[in-house]
Design a protein around this motif. Structure first.
Motif, mmCIF file in Angstrom:
data_model
loop_
_atom_site.group_PDB
_atom_site.id
_atom_site.type_symbol
_atom_site.label_atom_id
_atom_site.label_comp_id
_atom_site.label_asym_id
_atom_site.label_seq_id
_atom_site.Cartn_x
_atom_site.Cartn_y
_atom_site.Cartn_z
ATOM 1 N N ILE A 210 0.834 -1.202 0.000
ATOM 2 C CA ILE A 210 0.000 0.000 0.000
ATOM 3 C C ILE A 210 0.866 1.248 0.000
ATOM 4 C CG2 ILE A 210 -1.632 1.358 1.375
ATOM 5 C CD1 ILE A 210 -2.949 -1.252 2.233
ATOM 6 N N ARG A 211 1.901 1.237 0.819
ATOM 7 C CA ARG A 211 2.769 2.416 0.891
ATOM 8 C C ARG A 211 3.577 2.609 -0.392
ATOM 9 N NH1 ARG A 211 0.080 5.566 3.526
ATOM 10 N NH2 ARG A 211 0.014 5.394 5.788
ATOM 11 N N ALA A 212 3.878 1.533 -1.100
ATOM 12 C CA ALA A 212 4.568 1.660 -2.378
ATOM 13 C C ALA A 212 3.656 2.318 -3.413
ATOM 14 C CB ALA A 212 5.013 0.284 -2.871
ATOM 15 N N LEU A 213 2.353 2.083 -3.252
ATOM 16 C CA LEU A 213 1.375 2.684 -4.162
ATOM 17 C C LEU A 213 0.957 4.085 -3.720
ATOM 18 C CD1 LEU A 213 -0.954 -0.436 -4.628
ATOM 19 C CD2 LEU A 213 0.612 0.509 -6.343
ATOM 20 N N ASN A 214 0.941 4.301 -2.406
ATOM 21 C CA ASN A 214 0.415 5.557 -1.861
ATOM 22 C C ASN A 214 1.086 5.826 -0.516
ATOM 23 O OD1 ASN A 214 -1.189 7.556 -0.572
ATOM 24 N ND2 ASN A 214 -2.986 6.950 -1.749
ATOM 25 N N SER A 215 1.942 6.802 -0.492
ATOM 26 C CA SER A 215 2.704 7.095 0.736
ATOM 27 C C SER A 215 1.974 8.046 1.681
ATOM 28 C CB SER A 215 4.064 7.690 0.372
ATOM 29 O OG SER A 215 3.894 8.901 -0.362
ATOM 30 N N ASP A 216 0.890 8.653 1.231
ATOM 31 C CA ASP A 216 0.257 9.720 2.007
ATOM 32 C C ASP A 216 -1.078 9.344 2.659
ATOM 33 O OD1 ASP A 216 2.308 11.508 1.319
ATOM 34 O OD2 ASP A 216 1.329 11.961 -0.593
ATOM 35 N N ALA A 217 -1.751 8.340 2.151
ATOM 36 C CA ALA A 217 -3.094 8.019 2.648
ATOM 37 C C ALA A 217 -3.070 7.636 4.126
ATOM 38 C CB ALA A 217 -3.694 6.879 1.833
ATOM 39 N N SER A 218 -4.139 7.983 4.815
ATOM 40 C CA SER A 218 -4.313 7.532 6.197
ATOM 41 C C SER A 218 -4.914 6.126 6.166
ATOM 42 C CB SER A 218 -5.256 8.469 6.947
ATOM 43 O OG SER A 218 -4.732 9.771 7.016
ATOM 44 N N ILE A 219 -4.274 5.194 6.856
ATOM 45 C CA ILE A 219 -4.724 3.800 6.857
ATOM 46 C C ILE A 219 -5.345 3.466 8.209
ATOM 47 C CG2 ILE A 219 -4.046 1.388 6.592
ATOM 48 C CD1 ILE A 219 -1.675 2.325 4.916
ATOM 49 N N TYR A 220 -6.512 2.844 8.163
ATOM 50 C CA TYR A 220 -7.190 2.387 9.378
ATOM 51 C C TYR A 220 -7.394 0.884 9.270
ATOM 52 C CZ TYR A 220 -8.179 7.313 10.255
ATOM 53 O OH TYR A 220 -8.069 8.666 10.473
ATOM 54 N N LEU A 221 -6.707 0.129 10.127
ATOM 55 C CA LEU A 221 -6.873 -1.321 10.159
ATOM 56 C C LEU A 221 -7.812 -1.688 11.304
ATOM 57 C CD1 LEU A 221 -6.052 -4.218 9.245
ATOM 58 C CD2 LEU A 221 -4.251 -4.099 11.008
ATOM 59 N N LEU A 222 -8.914 -2.341 10.967
ATOM 60 C CA LEU A 222 -9.845 -2.773 11.993
ATOM 61 C C LEU A 222 -9.363 -4.093 12.596
ATOM 62 C CD1 LEU A 222 -11.517 -0.744 10.274
ATOM 63 C CD2 LEU A 222 -13.530 -2.104 10.841
ATOM 64 N N GLY A 223 -9.543 -4.222 13.892
ATOM 65 C CA GLY A 223 -9.169 -5.461 14.546
ATOM 66 C C GLY A 223 -10.135 -6.588 14.206
ATOM 67 N N VAL A 224 -9.867 -7.749 14.769
ATOM 68 C CA VAL A 224 -10.717 -8.927 14.573
ATOM 69 C C VAL A 224 -11.559 -9.111 15.833
ATOM 70 C CG1 VAL A 224 -10.729 -11.411 14.128
ATOM 71 C CG2 VAL A 224 -8.935 -9.974 13.124
ATOM 72 N N PHE A 225 -12.841 -9.427 15.648
ATOM 73 C CA PHE A 225 -13.655 -9.792 16.810
ATOM 74 C C PHE A 225 -13.848 -11.302 16.795
ATOM 75 C CE2 PHE A 225 -16.667 -9.045 13.401
ATOM 76 C CZ PHE A 225 -17.615 -10.064 13.557
ATOM 77 N N ASN A 226 -14.520 -11.839 17.800
ATOM 78 C CA ASN A 226 -14.605 -13.290 17.950
ATOM 79 C C ASN A 226 -16.016 -13.817 17.681
ATOM 80 O OD1 ASN A 226 -14.238 -15.936 18.557
ATOM 81 N ND2 ASN A 226 -13.849 -15.660 20.728
ATOM 82 N N PRO A 227 -16.336 -14.083 16.404
ATOM 83 C CA PRO A 227 -17.620 -14.714 16.104
ATOM 84 C C PRO A 227 -17.535 -16.227 16.220
ATOM 85 C CG PRO A 227 -16.500 -14.238 14.069
ATOM 86 C CD PRO A 227 -15.588 -13.780 15.182
ATOM 87 N N PHE A 228 -16.280 -16.729 16.342
ATOM 88 C CA PHE A 228 -16.076 -18.168 16.333
ATOM 89 C C PHE A 228 -16.703 -18.859 17.541
ATOM 90 C CE2 PHE A 228 -12.365 -16.017 14.440
ATOM 91 C CZ PHE A 228 -12.543 -16.410 13.129
ATOM 92 N N LYS A 229 -16.868 -18.121 18.640
ATOM 93 C CA LYS A 229 -17.423 -18.725 19.845
ATOM 94 C C LYS A 229 -18.859 -19.177 19.637
ATOM 95 C CE LYS A 229 -18.349 -14.075 21.681
ATOM 96 N NZ LYS A 229 -17.942 -13.095 22.707
#
Length: 300
Positions: A210-229
């Motif tokens: 992503i950074r090789a394609l776009n060095s300026d964008a703000s990135i938001y990574l969402l965590g994982v929740f637990n639906p497996f239970k």
């Protein structure tokens, strides 16, 4: 042109105009009245400061007429202050937001069929005096290795990432699910720990691409929740596995200056609330609403 032909032409244009308007408004009307009210309340909470000041002046004049309001009662009508701020990107003329990842980004399970959290964000952010455009590249079942491949081979996705101002990512849940499926008869926490190492490597590569394609964008990574239970109630270690994977994701995010980790695991801790779709795995509208609300809290 005869009068009859003129009337036919005008009628045709009117019908087409009404049809286009109806299609554009369809997502809004497919929401229930309660859902529309919730989204309207969410939009109210992100009104930029100048508009808020005008609103406050109106409220102050109303208070002069009505007199003092009981302090306890007034507290009950104050909206959530966590979202009462202007977004940094609100002053921009055009904002491109690209959503990448798995079924969570695609919006699978949203009983309104309006794009899950991405659709809610899209409708909510339109209140800002900014032209905001969303591209949704969520794909059901995507694992981190598959997202990596798409970032290499999908020209439409690559172009969108290059032009993005904000990038939202959901990934990792299907990596965990693959471990469950491949080791269902002989599950051991070591299987998850081993796969986590590979997941961290792939997630780092995703950020690098992503950074090789776009060095300026703000990135938001969402965590994982637990639906497996909902399917594997006899594996209490799953909560610990989810926490470990989220901790690893957060660490990778922290290595990138313009990236943010958005935790969502805790949103689904309320077992009394109905936050899952009929498959007991994906969020329903209510679950996606909570995710969208959490993302807005991190947009600053």
């Amino acid at each position: 042109m005869t009068k009859k032909k003129w009337l036919i032409l005008v009628s045709s244009i009117l019908i087409i105009t009404i049809a286009v308007f109806t299609i554009l408004q369809l997502p809004y009307f497919q929401l229930s009245s309660e859902q529309r009210e919730r989204e309207e309340a969410l939009r109210e909470q992100i009104i930029p400061e100048p508009a808020k000041e005008e609103k406050e002046e109106t409220e102050e004049s109303s208070e002069d007429v009505m007199g003092d309001v009981d302090e306890q009662e007034s507290e009950s009508i104050v909206i959530d202050e966590s979202l009462q701020h202007s977004f940094e990107f609100a002053a921009e003329e055009n904002i491109d937001i690209v959503a990448l990842g798995d079924s969570l980004t695609q919006g699978v399970g949203d009983d309104t069929n309006q794009g899950g959290y991405v659709g809610i964000l899209d409708r909510t952010l339109q209140v800002l005096d900014t032209n905001i455009h969303f591209d949704n590249f969520g794909k059901r079942g995507n694992r981190s290795d598959q997202l990596l491949h798409r970032l290499d081979k999908d020209p439409e996705l690559i172009k969108a990432v290059e032009e993005a101002d904000i990038i939202l990512i959901t990934i990792g849940a299907n990596d965990i699910m693959r471990v469950l499926k491949e080791n269902i008869m002989d599950l051991d926490i070591s299987h998850f720990n081993e796969e986590q190492v590979h997941y961290e490597e792939r997630l780092s590569h995703i950020f690098d691409k992503i950074r090789a394609l776009n060095s300026d964008a703000s990135i938001y990574l969402l965590g994982v929740f637990n639906p497996f239970k909902n399917y594997f109630e006899d594996i209490p270690e799953l909560n610990m596995i989810i926490q470990d994977w989220n901790a690893a994701s957060r660490e990778i995010v922290n290595q990138d200056e313009n990236s943010t980790f958005v935790p969502i695991e805790d949103l689904f801790d309320d077992t009394a609330a109905n936050l899952f779709s009929d498959d007991n795995f994906h969020p329903n509208y209510d679950g996606y609403y909570l995710i969208a609300e959490r993302i807005l809290e991190y947009f600053n």
